[in-house]
Design a protein around this motif. Structure first.
Motif, PDB file in Angstrom:
ATOM      1  N   LEU A  15      -0.664  18.317 -67.578  1.00 36.56           N
ATOM      2  CA  LEU A  15      -1.265  18.662 -68.858  1.00 36.56           C
ATOM      3  C   LEU A  15      -2.054  17.495 -69.450  1.00 36.56           C
ATOM      4  O   LEU A  15      -3.196  17.664 -69.888  1.00 36.56           O
ATOM      5  CB  LEU A  15      -0.147  19.112 -69.811  1.00 36.56           C
ATOM      6  N   ALA A  16      -1.459  16.301 -69.441  1.00 37.23           N
ATOM      7  CA  ALA A  16      -2.118  15.158 -70.066  1.00 37.23           C
ATOM      8  C   ALA A  16      -3.492  14.873 -69.438  1.00 37.23           C
ATOM      9  O   ALA A  16      -4.476  14.703 -70.161  1.00 37.23           O
ATOM     10  CB  ALA A  16      -1.219  13.923 -70.021  1.00 37.23           C
ATOM     11  N   PRO A  17      -3.612  14.846 -68.099  1.00 35.42           N
ATOM     12  CA  PRO A  17      -4.942  14.600 -67.539  1.00 35.42           C
ATOM     13  C   PRO A  17      -5.963  15.690 -67.880  1.00 35.42           C
ATOM     14  O   PRO A  17      -7.133  15.393 -68.126  1.00 35.42           O
ATOM     15  CB  PRO A  17      -4.719  14.523 -66.026  1.00 35.42           C
ATOM     16  N   ARG A  18      -5.526  16.925 -67.908  1.00 35.33           N
ATOM     17  CA  ARG A  18      -6.482  17.990 -68.213  1.00 35.33           C
ATOM     18  C   ARG A  18      -6.999  17.821 -69.648  1.00 35.33           C
ATOM     19  O   ARG A  18      -8.184  17.978 -69.918  1.00 35.33           O
ATOM     20  CB  ARG A  18      -5.814  19.354 -68.030  1.00 35.33           C
ATOM     21  N   VAL A  19      -6.092  17.458 -70.552  1.00 35.74           N
ATOM     22  CA  VAL A  19      -6.493  17.255 -71.946  1.00 35.74           C
ATOM     23  C   VAL A  19      -7.404  16.033 -72.056  1.00 35.74           C
ATOM     24  O   VAL A  19      -8.437  16.060 -72.727  1.00 35.74           O
ATOM     25  CB  VAL A  19      -5.249  17.094 -72.844  1.00 35.74           C
ATOM     26  N   ALA A  20      -7.034  14.973 -71.354  1.00 37.57           N
ATOM     27  CA  ALA A  20      -7.843  13.749 -71.399  1.00 37.57           C
ATOM     28  C   ALA A  20      -9.261  14.048 -70.915  1.00 37.57           C
ATOM     29  O   ALA A  20     -10.241  13.580 -71.493  1.00 37.57           O
ATOM     30  CB  ALA A  20      -7.204  12.655 -70.544  1.00 37.57           C
ATOM     31  N   ALA A  21      -9.385  14.832 -69.860  1.00 39.17           N
ATOM     32  CA  ALA A  21     -10.714  15.150 -69.334  1.00 39.17           C
ATOM     33  C   ALA A  21     -11.490  15.985 -70.346  1.00 39.17           C
ATOM     34  O   ALA A  21     -12.687  15.784 -70.544  1.00 39.17           O
ATOM     35  CB  ALA A  21     -10.597  15.894 -67.995  1.00 39.17           C
ATOM     36  N   ARG A  22     -10.794  16.910 -71.014  1.00 40.53           N
ATOM     37  CA  ARG A  22     -11.508  17.734 -72.003  1.00 40.53           C
ATOM     38  C   ARG A  22     -12.084  16.870 -73.113  1.00 40.53           C
ATOM     39  O   ARG A  22     -13.181  17.106 -73.590  1.00 40.53           O
ATOM     40  CB  ARG A  22     -10.579  18.798 -72.572  1.00 40.53           C
ATOM     41  N   PHE A  23     -11.368  15.844 -73.520  1.00 37.98           N
ATOM     42  CA  PHE A  23     -11.861  14.976 -74.592  1.00 37.98           C
ATOM     43  C   PHE A  23     -12.570  13.740 -74.054  1.00 37.98           C
ATOM     44  O   PHE A  23     -12.892  12.841 -74.800  1.00 37.98           O
ATOM     45  CB  PHE A  23     -10.704  14.598 -75.531  1.00 37.98           C
ATOM     46  N   LYS A  24     -12.781  13.717 -72.761  1.00 36.45           N
ATOM     47  CA  LYS A  24     -13.445  12.584 -72.092  1.00 36.45           C
ATOM     48  C   LYS A  24     -12.868  11.255 -72.568  1.00 36.45           C
ATOM     49  O   LYS A  24     -13.581  10.313 -72.917  1.00 36.45           O
ATOM     50  CB  LYS A  24     -14.949  12.633 -72.321  1.00 36.45           C
ATOM     51  N   THR A  25     -11.542  11.200 -72.591  1.00 30.29           N
ATOM     52  CA  THR A  25     -10.898   9.975 -73.042  1.00 30.29           C
ATOM     53  C   THR A  25     -10.013   9.406 -71.939  1.00 30.29           C
ATOM     54  O   THR A  25      -9.843  10.031 -70.891  1.00 30.29           O
ATOM     55  CB  THR A  25     -10.096  10.235 -74.339  1.00 30.29           C
ATOM     56  N   GLY A  26      -9.443   8.224 -72.192  1.00 34.35           N
ATOM     57  CA  GLY A  26      -8.653   7.541 -71.169  1.00 34.35           C
ATOM     58  C   GLY A  26      -7.197   7.966 -71.184  1.00 34.35           C
ATOM     59  O   GLY A  26      -6.640   8.279 -72.233  1.00 34.35           O
ATOM     60  N   LEU A  27      -6.614   7.967 -70.018  1.00 37.40           N
ATOM     61  CA  LEU A  27      -5.192   8.293 -69.880  1.00 37.40           C
ATOM     62  C   LEU A  27      -4.577   7.276 -68.935  1.00 37.40           C
ATOM     63  O   LEU A  27      -5.052   7.093 -67.821  1.00 37.40           O
ATOM     64  CB  LEU A  27      -5.044   9.704 -69.303  1.00 37.40           C
ATOM     65  N   THR A  28      -3.543   6.603 -69.385  1.00 32.09           N
ATOM     66  CA  THR A  28      -2.876   5.622 -68.543  1.00 32.09           C
ATOM     67  C   THR A  28      -1.563   6.226 -68.059  1.00 32.09           C
ATOM     68  O   THR A  28      -0.775   6.730 -68.857  1.00 32.09           O
ATOM     69  CB  THR A  28      -2.646   4.318 -69.323  1.00 32.09           C
ATOM     70  N   ALA A  29      -1.364   6.179 -66.761  1.00 31.07           N
ATOM     71  CA  ALA A  29      -0.248   6.885 -66.147  1.00 31.07           C
ATOM     72  C   ALA A  29       1.012   6.027 -66.110  1.00 31.07           C
ATOM     73  O   ALA A  29       0.941   4.821 -65.881  1.00 31.07           O
ATOM     74  CB  ALA A  29      -0.621   7.285 -64.721  1.00 31.07           C
ATOM     75  N   ASP A  30       2.164   6.656 -66.320  1.00 31.18           N
ATOM     76  CA  ASP A  30       3.459   6.040 -66.064  1.00 31.18           C
ATOM     77  C   ASP A  30       3.628   4.658 -66.688  1.00 31.18           C
ATOM     78  O   ASP A  30       4.051   3.707 -66.017  1.00 31.18           O
ATOM     79  CB  ASP A  30       3.675   5.891 -64.549  1.00 31.18           C
ATOM     80  N   CYS A  31       3.320   4.544 -67.968  1.00 33.73           N
ATOM     81  CA  CYS A  31       3.435   3.232 -68.620  1.00 33.73           C
ATOM     82  C   CYS A  31       4.902   2.825 -68.704  1.00 33.73           C
ATOM     83  O   CYS A  31       5.774   3.656 -68.971  1.00 33.73           O
ATOM     84  CB  CYS A  31       2.880   3.297 -70.035  1.00 33.73           C
ATOM     85  N   THR A  32       5.164   1.547 -68.491  1.00 36.02           N
ATOM     86  CA  THR A  32       6.532   1.068 -68.655  1.00 36.02           C
ATOM     87  C   THR A  32       6.658   0.215 -69.918  1.00 36.02           C
ATOM     88  O   THR A  32       7.743   0.034 -70.433  1.00 36.02           O
ATOM     89  CB  THR A  32       6.992   0.242 -67.442  1.00 36.02           C
ATOM     90  N   ILE A  33       5.540  -0.317 -70.384  1.00 37.88           N
ATOM     91  CA  ILE A  33       5.548  -1.087 -71.624  1.00 37.88           C
ATOM     92  C   ILE A  33       4.380  -0.603 -72.471  1.00 37.88           C
ATOM     93  O   ILE A  33       3.272  -0.422 -71.961  1.00 37.88           O
ATOM     94  CB  ILE A  33       5.391  -2.604 -71.357  1.00 37.88           C
ATOM     95  N   LEU A  34       4.635  -0.376 -73.754  1.00 34.09           N
ATOM     96  CA  LEU A  34       3.560   0.023 -74.663  1.00 34.09           C
ATOM     97  C   LEU A  34       3.617  -0.847 -75.898  1.00 34.09           C
ATOM     98  O   LEU A  34       4.689  -1.090 -76.453  1.00 34.09           O
ATOM     99  CB  LEU A  34       3.730   1.484 -75.096  1.00 34.09           C
ATOM    100  N   ASP A  35       2.450  -1.296 -76.315  1.00 32.36           N
ATOM    101  CA  ASP A  35       2.363  -2.056 -77.554  1.00 32.36           C
ATOM    102  C   ASP A  35       1.074  -1.616 -78.234  1.00 32.36           C
ATOM    103  O   ASP A  35       0.316  -0.828 -77.672  1.00 32.36           O
ATOM    104  CB  ASP A  35       2.362  -3.566 -77.257  1.00 32.36           C
ATOM    105  N   ILE A  36       0.812  -2.132 -79.432  1.00 31.31           N
ATOM    106  CA  ILE A  36      -0.413  -1.712 -80.114  1.00 31.31           C
ATOM    107  C   ILE A  36      -0.994  -2.890 -80.868  1.00 31.31           C
ATOM    108  O   ILE A  36      -0.248  -3.730 -81.384  1.00 31.31           O
ATOM    109  CB  ILE A  36      -0.122  -0.501 -81.037  1.00 31.31           C
ATOM    110  N   THR A  37      -2.317  -2.990 -80.901  1.00 34.86           N
ATOM    111  CA  THR A  37      -2.964  -4.088 -81.615  1.00 34.86           C
ATOM    112  C   THR A  37      -3.276  -3.639 -83.036  1.00 34.86           C
ATOM    113  O   THR A  37      -3.221  -2.457 -83.350  1.00 34.86           O
ATOM    114  CB  THR A  37      -4.295  -4.477 -80.938  1.00 34.86           C
TER     115      THR A  37
END
Ligand SMILES: Cc1cc2nc3c(=O)[nH]c(=O)nc-3n(C[C@H](O)[C@H](O)[C@H](O)COP(=O)(O)OP(=O)(O)OC[C@H]3O[C@@H](n4cnc5c(N)ncnc54)[C@H](O)[C@@H]3O)c2cc1C
Ligand SMILES: Cc1cc2nc3c(=O)[nH]c(=O)nc-3n(C[C@H](O)[C@H](O)[C@H](O)COP(=O)(O)OP(=O)(O)OC[C@H]3O[C@@H](n4cnc5c(N)ncnc54)[C@H](O)[C@@H]3O)c2cc1C
Ligand code: SF4
Lengths: 396, 262
Positions: free
Chosen positions: A172-194
């Protein structure tokens, strides 16, 4: 857009420069070094190659107006309303990220007859649950589910969307990402935000042999999938907070070229993913019969037996018991490996376990780098003695 | 049936190691090979062709060397090969890879079915299949473990959904990502290899596409950026106990007792 320029005159040793590129993206063409389309822009050649030989030129691409995209959304993964536990883990992470940028957390929940289940989410300190219900959403099917996602994103404009890397989420996530032409990072083990609301996403690649830090600086929404048992779930609050927002989408938008004809439950077995304690047999176990002592230890500890790949390959154990890259990812509270060398493929499936004990007779075994407690010893000595000690301890 | 199989060339080994000091990836050999998961997709296509007739076309996006994997597919029985290659496609992430593949596929003469592997052994995202299906506006399913029935209009498959097994009928044209072990891939045939040695591989580049806007390809068309690559770290706390069997077992027992597991 960033690009690389090769300064042929600054190359001291062309062969060495080619070797700095991990992706084989450099060729010699008519005596000149060329960068081909295999280039991943990792910039290692810029940093590690002959000084000045490869120059990185950054031209800022056009970015969306990030201030228009707010809040962190968690996709609620479920089967017939039974919410997958990865959802709560993602809520925990989303709250932490949202806190850093002073934004809120919301959930997107789609299915049939799920309003009651949505209530449960309100115990976890989120702001809103966006609820889409229709008989056409009973089973996951990629087109209608993507249509709902599209409706939601256009309506709420989330800054980031976290999706569990389940069998559904990974489609589902890749199909949605393609529809919005945005990036999708797979199987993240660490997430942070700037501060700039860019997600900092770290994920293993090359079968867990390297880690990559990935960002989506110009596009919104940012999307990431995360595997089960990587993040920590939040505590359940004693009272509810936040609201459920019922959303409507016309049935005509939920057409599908896929007809789900039948769904069977797989036999409910105790899975190694659910176990709190695992005892793992590796190739140090010499015969199938000897698995008995491993099983016995697992039983005494109230846990399950698991194994490395070679034991599945030789038919001693079921593939469902295999830990690792091509097996299951586990995160028990206690894991004891017996005669396991600790290959990266194995370790990538268990290195998030809470307490890792390893028994191996080779002090150089790589498993000792992963283990919090390494026991250099023979499993044929240690395991039976341990069993005896536990039994004696219980009797006493 | 007109079948397209997407195959990728990947490094011969994924046993890469990052030098923790210099940050450089150390590779034993720079060999490359067909993504092993794609062998299952190709095998599925060949079986479908054997049972129902049709043509199997393999398509790969990559540098000129990626022709090698198309040749390997010929020696297994693929009828036709297309390479999508252009400097402008360098640095593509999943989004631009999928978009580029979709542009290439639109230049071929139609299809009933597209088959992809489960994932690759390098980028390892398992995202290209679903994204490609979006750009082609066709239904897709992943985790296909069995083919049940094929008619002129649709295909019925079994999918492994972790805790459940699902049976679904999908209308053509559609895309399937097949799981490993759906069929045992055949070995390449030496005779086929020799017979197809000089077989032409069609190469498509940006100029052949309907959409020639360079903003949509390669790095420009890639929303994700790899910022850095580093070696995985091992866990923090370490104790290593050596000695005779008895003493190490005692230490082990005491520790798990302290942690309240017994
Ligand atoms: C693409 C790919 C995917 C893979 N996926 C997986 C995966 O998902 N899971 C997985 O497990 N593997 C996987 N592998 C295989 C992996 O690389 C290793 O080969 C495997 O994990 C080794 O299993 P092992 O530790 O049981 O065996 P070995 O590597 O043979 O290790 C046995 C260990 O036991 C020790 N030993 C021997 N006798 C005794 C004794 N009497 N007492 C104590 N210690 C003893 C030895 O010192 C040795 O360290 C994968 C490989 C590839 C290429
Ligand atoms: C370390 C690292 C991490 C990365 N992480 C991400 C990330 O998180 N998000 C992101 O968007 N990009 C990422 N990329 C880029 C991504 O790997 C490449 O864009 C690649 O072109 C496609 O992804 P994949 O290898 O993961 O393929 P997968 O999606 O795993 O491949 C699935 C199937 O798609 C088909 N396929 C894939 N590539 C091709 C091709 N070139 N030609 C023909 N068929 C193909 C095959 O059938 C394959 O079995 C990363 C790259 C690196 C080096
Ligand atoms: S940027 Fe990375 S991938 Fe590109 S040529 Fe340099 S080293 Fe190779």
């Amino acid at each position: 857009m960033p690009k690389l320029i090769v300064h042929q005159d600054k190359i001291k040793n062309i062969e060495n420069l080619i070797k700095t590129c991990p992706f084989g993206a450099m060729d010699i063409n008519g005596g000149k070094l060329e960068i081909n389309s295999a280039c991943k822009m990792c910039k290692l050649c810029v940093k590690k190659g002959d000084p000045g030989a490869v120059e990185y030129i950054e031209e800022k691409g056009v970015s969306v107006d990030k201030s228009k995209w707010n809040d962190i959304c968690v996709y609620v993964d479920h089967v017939n309303g039974d919410i997958h536990p990865v959802t709560y883990e993602l809520i925990g992470k989303a709250k932490e990220l949202a806190g850093k940028i002073h934004q809120k957390v919301c959930c997107l929940f789609m299915g049939e007859d799920i309003a009651g289940k949505a209530e449960d989410l309100l115990y976890y300190g989120i702001d809103k649950v966006y609820l889409y219900e229709s008989h056409r959403l009973k089973h996951f099917s990629i087109e209608p589910y993507t249509a709902v996602f599209e409706d939601f994103i256009k309506r709420e404009k989330p800054c980031a969307i976290l999706v569990g890397a389940t069998t559904v989420g990974r489609q589902l996530a890749p199909r949605v990402a393609a529809r919005f032409k945005t990036g999708l990072t797979a199987d993240c083990t660490i997430l942070d935000i700037t501060e700039d609301t860019d997600l900092v996403q770290i994920r293993p690649a090359f079968g867990g042999n390297i880690m990559a830090q990935i960002c989506t600086p110009r596009n919104r929404p940012q999307m990431a999938t995360v595997r089960y048992k990587v993040m920590n779930p939040p505590k359940k609050n004693s009272s509810k907070s936040g609201t459920i927002v019922s959303c409507h989408i016309e049935d005509s938008k939920l057409e599908s070229g896929i007809d789900v004809m039948n769904v069977y439950e797989k036999e409910k077995v105790k899975t190694i993913e659910n176990a709190e304690v695992l005892v793992v047999a590796g190739r140090g176990v010499k015969s199938k019969d000897d698995l008995g002592m491993i099983q016995k230890l697992a039983d005494l500890l109230g846990g399950e037996i698991a194994c490395t790949r070679p034991l599945v390959e030789c038919g001693w154990m079921d593939a469902k018991k295999q830990i690792g890259l091509s097996g299951r990812t586990v995160r028990p509270k206690l894991i004891i490996t017996c005669g396991v060398s600790g290959s990266v493929q194995f370790a990538s499936g268990m290195n998030n376990s809470e307490h890792i004990f390893a028994i191996n007779n080779n002090p150089e075994a790589p498993i000792f780098k992963v283990a919090s407690y390494g026991i250099v010893g023979d499993i044929y000595e240690v395991v039976p003695q341990l069993i005896e000690k536990i039994q004696k301890g219980r009797e006493a | 049936m007109n079948i397209i199989v997407c195959i990728k060339q990947v490094p011969g080994t994924n046993k890469v190691e990052v030098d923790p000091v210099t940050g450089v990836l150390k590779r034993e050999k720079v060999d490359s090979k067909m993504n092993p998961y794609d062998l299952y997709a190709l095998e599925t296509a060949l079986r479908l062709k054997e049972a129902h007739g049709g043509v199997v076309k393999v398509i790969s996006m990559g540098p000129p060397q990626a022709k090698e994997v198309l040749k390997e597919a010929f020696s297994m029985g693929a009828d036709d090969g297309v390479l999508i290659s252009d400097r402008a496609f360098g640095g593509s992430d999943v989004l631009s890879t999928s978009y580029t593949l979709s542009q290439g596929i639109k230049k071929l003469d139609g299809f009933d079915l597209i088959l992809c592997g489960k994932q690759t052994t390098d980028g390892d995202t398992a995202q290209v299949g679903p994204e490609l299906s979006e750009f082609l506006k066709i239904p897709s399913v992943s985790n296909v473990t069995k083919l049940i029935e094929v008619t002129n209009e649709n295909i019925t498959v079994e999918m492994d959904m972790q805790n459940t097994v699902e049976i679904a009928k999908i209308n053509f044209p559609c895309l399937l990502c097949v799981d490993k072990d759906i069929f045992q891939p055949r070995l390449p045939s030496y005779l086929k290899k020799m017979a197809t040695k000089n077989k032409e591989i069609r190469v498509l580049s940006l100029n052949d596409f309907e959409d020639k806007n360079t903003d949509n390809y390669g790095l420009n068309g890639s929303p994700t950026q790899v910022q850095r690559i580093f070696p995985p770290e091992s866990n923090g706390d370490h104790e290593l106990w050596a000695g005779d069997g008895k003493s190490v077992t005692t230490k082990l027992y005491d520790k798990i007792k302290e942690l309240k597991f017994v």
